[in-house]
Motif scaffolding. Sequence first.
Motif, PDB file in Angstrom:
ATOM      1  N   PHE A  11       9.303  65.644 -19.120  1.00 30.16           N
ATOM      2  CA  PHE A  11       7.153  65.179 -18.819  1.00 30.16           C
ATOM      3  C   PHE A  11       7.450  64.642 -19.212  1.00 30.16           C
ATOM      4  O   PHE A  11       5.985  64.264 -18.511  1.00 30.16           O
ATOM      5  CB  PHE A  11       7.577  67.135 -18.963  1.00 30.16           C
ATOM      6  CG  PHE A  11       5.902  67.370 -18.596  1.00 30.16           C
ATOM      7  CD1 PHE A  11       5.071  67.429 -17.913  1.00 30.16           C
ATOM      8  CD2 PHE A  11       5.095  67.367 -20.886  1.00 30.16           C
ATOM      9  CE1 PHE A  11       3.433  67.620 -17.860  1.00 30.16           C
ATOM     10  CE2 PHE A  11       3.688  67.566 -20.283  1.00 30.16           C
ATOM     11  CZ  PHE A  11       2.894  67.619 -19.547  1.00 30.16           C
ATOM     12  N   LEU A  12       7.113  64.711 -20.703  1.00 29.33           N
ATOM     13  CA  LEU A  12       6.676  63.646 -21.401  1.00 29.33           C
ATOM     14  C   LEU A  12       7.047  61.987 -20.494  1.00 29.33           C
ATOM     15  O   LEU A  12       6.070  61.212 -20.905  1.00 29.33           O
ATOM     16  CB  LEU A  12       7.175  63.068 -22.616  1.00 29.33           C
ATOM     17  CG  LEU A  12       6.929  65.047 -23.554  1.00 29.33           C
ATOM     18  CD1 LEU A  12       7.843  64.303 -25.094  1.00 29.33           C
ATOM     19  CD2 LEU A  12       4.948  64.362 -24.187  1.00 29.33           C
ATOM     20  N   ALA A  13       8.039  61.713 -20.759  1.00 32.05           N
ATOM     21  CA  ALA A  13       7.899  60.169 -19.742  1.00 32.05           C
ATOM     22  C   ALA A  13       7.213  59.911 -18.420  1.00 32.05           C
ATOM     23  O   ALA A  13       6.751  59.158 -17.841  1.00 32.05           O
ATOM     24  CB  ALA A  13       9.765  60.441 -19.364  1.00 32.05           C
ATOM     25  N   SER A  21       9.160  57.281 -10.891  1.00 31.66           N
ATOM     26  CA  SER A  21       9.948  55.514 -11.009  1.00 31.66           C
ATOM     27  C   SER A  21       9.043  55.458 -12.289  1.00 31.66           C
ATOM     28  O   SER A  21      10.585  54.750 -12.644  1.00 31.66           O
ATOM     29  CB  SER A  21       9.423  54.198 -10.018  1.00 31.66           C
ATOM     30  OG  SER A  21       7.814  53.909 -10.101  1.00 31.66           O
ATOM     31  N   GLY A  22       8.047  54.789 -12.739  1.00 29.95           N
ATOM     32  CA  GLY A  22       8.165  54.776 -14.376  1.00 29.95           C
ATOM     33  C   GLY A  22       9.327  55.550 -15.757  1.00 29.95           C
ATOM     34  O   GLY A  22       9.656  54.997 -16.032  1.00 29.95           O
ATOM     35  N   ARG A  28      16.246  56.235 -17.023  1.00 29.07           N
ATOM     36  CA  ARG A  28      17.578  55.578 -16.604  1.00 29.07           C
ATOM     37  C   ARG A  28      17.961  57.126 -15.483  1.00 29.07           C
ATOM     38  O   ARG A  28      19.372  56.718 -15.574  1.00 29.07           O
ATOM     39  CB  ARG A  28      18.612  55.281 -17.820  1.00 29.07           C
ATOM     40  CG  ARG A  28      18.243  53.587 -18.563  1.00 29.07           C
ATOM     41  CD  ARG A  28      18.652  53.824 -19.972  1.00 29.07           C
ATOM     42  NE  ARG A  28      18.216  52.380 -19.888  1.00 29.07           N
ATOM     43  CZ  ARG A  28      18.578  51.952 -21.667  1.00 29.07           C
ATOM     44  NH1 ARG A  28      20.414  52.552 -21.791  1.00 29.07           N
ATOM     45  NH2 ARG A  28      18.625  50.532 -21.968  1.00 29.07           N
ATOM     46  N   ILE A  29      17.140  57.405 -15.477  1.00 33.67           N
ATOM     47  CA  ILE A  29      17.725  58.123 -14.345  1.00 33.67           C
ATOM     48  C   ILE A  29      17.123  58.017 -12.728  1.00 33.67           C
ATOM     49  O   ILE A  29      15.599  57.988 -12.966  1.00 33.67           O
ATOM     50  CB  ILE A  29      17.237  59.800 -14.232  1.00 33.67           C
ATOM     51  CG1 ILE A  29      16.607  59.982 -15.152  1.00 33.67           C
ATOM     52  CG2 ILE A  29      18.728  60.044 -15.632  1.00 33.67           C
ATOM     53  CD1 ILE A  29      15.676  61.717 -15.315  1.00 33.67           C
ATOM     54  N   VAL A  34      13.956  62.608 -11.012  1.00 29.97           N
ATOM     55  CA  VAL A  34      12.576  63.038 -12.532  1.00 29.97           C
ATOM     56  C   VAL A  34      12.054  63.903 -10.888  1.00 29.97           C
ATOM     57  O   VAL A  34      11.660  65.105 -11.904  1.00 29.97           O
ATOM     58  CB  VAL A  34      12.373  61.600 -12.446  1.00 29.97           C
ATOM     59  CG1 VAL A  34      11.058  61.959 -13.157  1.00 29.97           C
ATOM     60  CG2 VAL A  34      13.127  61.034 -13.398  1.00 29.97           C
ATOM     61  N   GLY A  35      11.649  63.549 -10.022  1.00 34.93           N
ATOM     62  CA  GLY A  35      10.883  64.656  -9.129  1.00 34.93           C
ATOM     63  C   GLY A  35      11.063  65.874  -9.127  1.00 34.93           C
ATOM     64  O   GLY A  35      10.696  66.789  -9.004  1.00 34.93           O
ATOM     65  N   ARG A  36      12.501  66.327  -8.840  1.00 41.36           N
ATOM     66  CA  ARG A  36      13.336  67.409  -8.787  1.00 41.36           C
ATOM     67  C   ARG A  36      13.078  68.306  -9.790  1.00 41.36           C
ATOM     68  O   ARG A  36      12.644  69.084 -10.453  1.00 41.36           O
ATOM     69  CB  ARG A  36      14.514  67.535  -8.044  1.00 41.36           C
ATOM     70  CG  ARG A  36      14.914  66.929  -6.721  1.00 41.36           C
ATOM     71  CD  ARG A  36      16.063  66.999  -6.381  1.00 41.36           C
ATOM     72  NE  ARG A  36      17.076  66.158  -7.171  1.00 41.36           N
ATOM     73  CZ  ARG A  36      17.287  65.282  -6.985  1.00 41.36           C
ATOM     74  NH1 ARG A  36      16.947  64.633  -5.274  1.00 41.36           N
ATOM     75  NH2 ARG A  36      18.584  64.702  -7.354  1.00 41.36           N
ATOM     76  N   ARG A  37      13.019  67.827 -11.429  1.00 45.72           N
ATOM     77  CA  ARG A  37      12.778  68.159 -12.381  1.00 45.72           C
ATOM     78  C   ARG A  37      11.488  68.691 -12.970  1.00 45.72           C
ATOM     79  O   ARG A  37      11.465  69.567 -13.360  1.00 45.72           O
ATOM     80  CB  ARG A  37      13.005  66.977 -13.334  1.00 45.72           C
ATOM     81  CG  ARG A  37      14.957  66.706 -13.416  1.00 45.72           C
ATOM     82  CD  ARG A  37      15.533  68.123 -14.152  1.00 45.72           C
ATOM     83  NE  ARG A  37      15.749  67.792 -15.337  1.00 45.72           N
ATOM     84  CZ  ARG A  37      15.897  67.249 -16.977  1.00 45.72           C
ATOM     85  NH1 ARG A  37      17.152  66.434 -16.435  1.00 45.72           N
ATOM     86  NH2 ARG A  37      16.509  67.885 -17.913  1.00 45.72           N
ATOM     87  N   ILE A  38      10.643  68.146 -12.229  1.00 48.27           N
ATOM     88  CA  ILE A  38       8.899  67.907 -12.226  1.00 48.27           C
ATOM     89  C   ILE A  38       8.604  69.288 -11.256  1.00 48.27           C
ATOM     90  O   ILE A  38       8.419  69.957 -11.879  1.00 48.27           O
ATOM     91  CB  ILE A  38       8.222  67.158 -12.470  1.00 48.27           C
ATOM     92  CG1 ILE A  38       8.551  66.020 -13.542  1.00 48.27           C
ATOM     93  CG2 ILE A  38       7.148  67.313 -11.644  1.00 48.27           C
ATOM     94  CD1 ILE A  38       8.329  66.353 -14.549  1.00 48.27           C
TER      95      ILE A  38
END
Length: 298
Positions: A11-13, A21-22, A28-29, A34-38
């Motif tokens: 979330f912080l990233a 993407s950023g 490094r994933i 990332v989208g699925r995790r959010i």
Amino acid sequence: MDMQWDDLRVFLAVARAESLSGAGRVLRIDPATVGRRIARLETDLGAPLFAKSPMGYALSDAGQRLMTHAVRVEQAVEGVSEEMAGRSGGLTGQIRIGAPDGAANFVLPQVCARIARNNPDLEVQIVALPRLFSLTRREADMVVAVSPPTAGRLSVQKITDYHLHLAAHRSYLRQHPPIERREDLHGHRMVGYIQDMIFDKELDYMREAGVERVNLASNSVSVQVNWVRQGGGIGVVHDFSIPWFRGVRKILADDFSLTRSFYLVRHADDRRLERLNRFAAALVEETRAEVARLEALT
């Protein structure tokens, strides 16, 4: 819900990068992961954490509230890491400094190089951008600023004063009429900031010099001083930059001089992190000494 630190880290990233993407590059994933995790975190919380648009990911009201708690958890995790590593050894890990490009080009490289030599496991990053930085979003761990901020939960420490003067290269001065008083500046080519890109009132040097027109303009101090070095015109330059450019000399030094200050700005909660405290103390001490050393050479 049973929220994990790894969820908050993702979330912080995203909050700081404002894009999947950023965040993926930082973590490094894959951005899709990332989208699925959010998405899963938003489902678990029952609230959207971001407003998504073509411009990127902006924090929603719920995201803003979570950000406050997530940063505190992050600081607690970092604090535990510091305690486990011990405080007697050298500094380790990554520290990112945001700075205006005058300091970033002519002072901080040698300052940070000295600190790094004494701490071989330390990684220092200097983000040199002519703009303000957000410590809340963790664009940097600490910021060197030219004006002390007046809002936010921030810790502010004055580093040192520095000075600026009108200057030109001797090749320019040989080819143009002598400059003996400020009125003689009229008709000369002037180097300075792009007016509508001045991000801090403390940088509006030409207004204080009484100059109405800038012929060669840039939002970058480095570009400006290089124009002066090439004999392009007269500019207001940092005294600490002059020793780096042979042939650049002050003019009207007794008639026009500016004093400004550098401030070290940190998030207030970071005062609990011993690693950042030690680095900040070294940065302040070394920067004071380096500015004084360079100004003594002019």
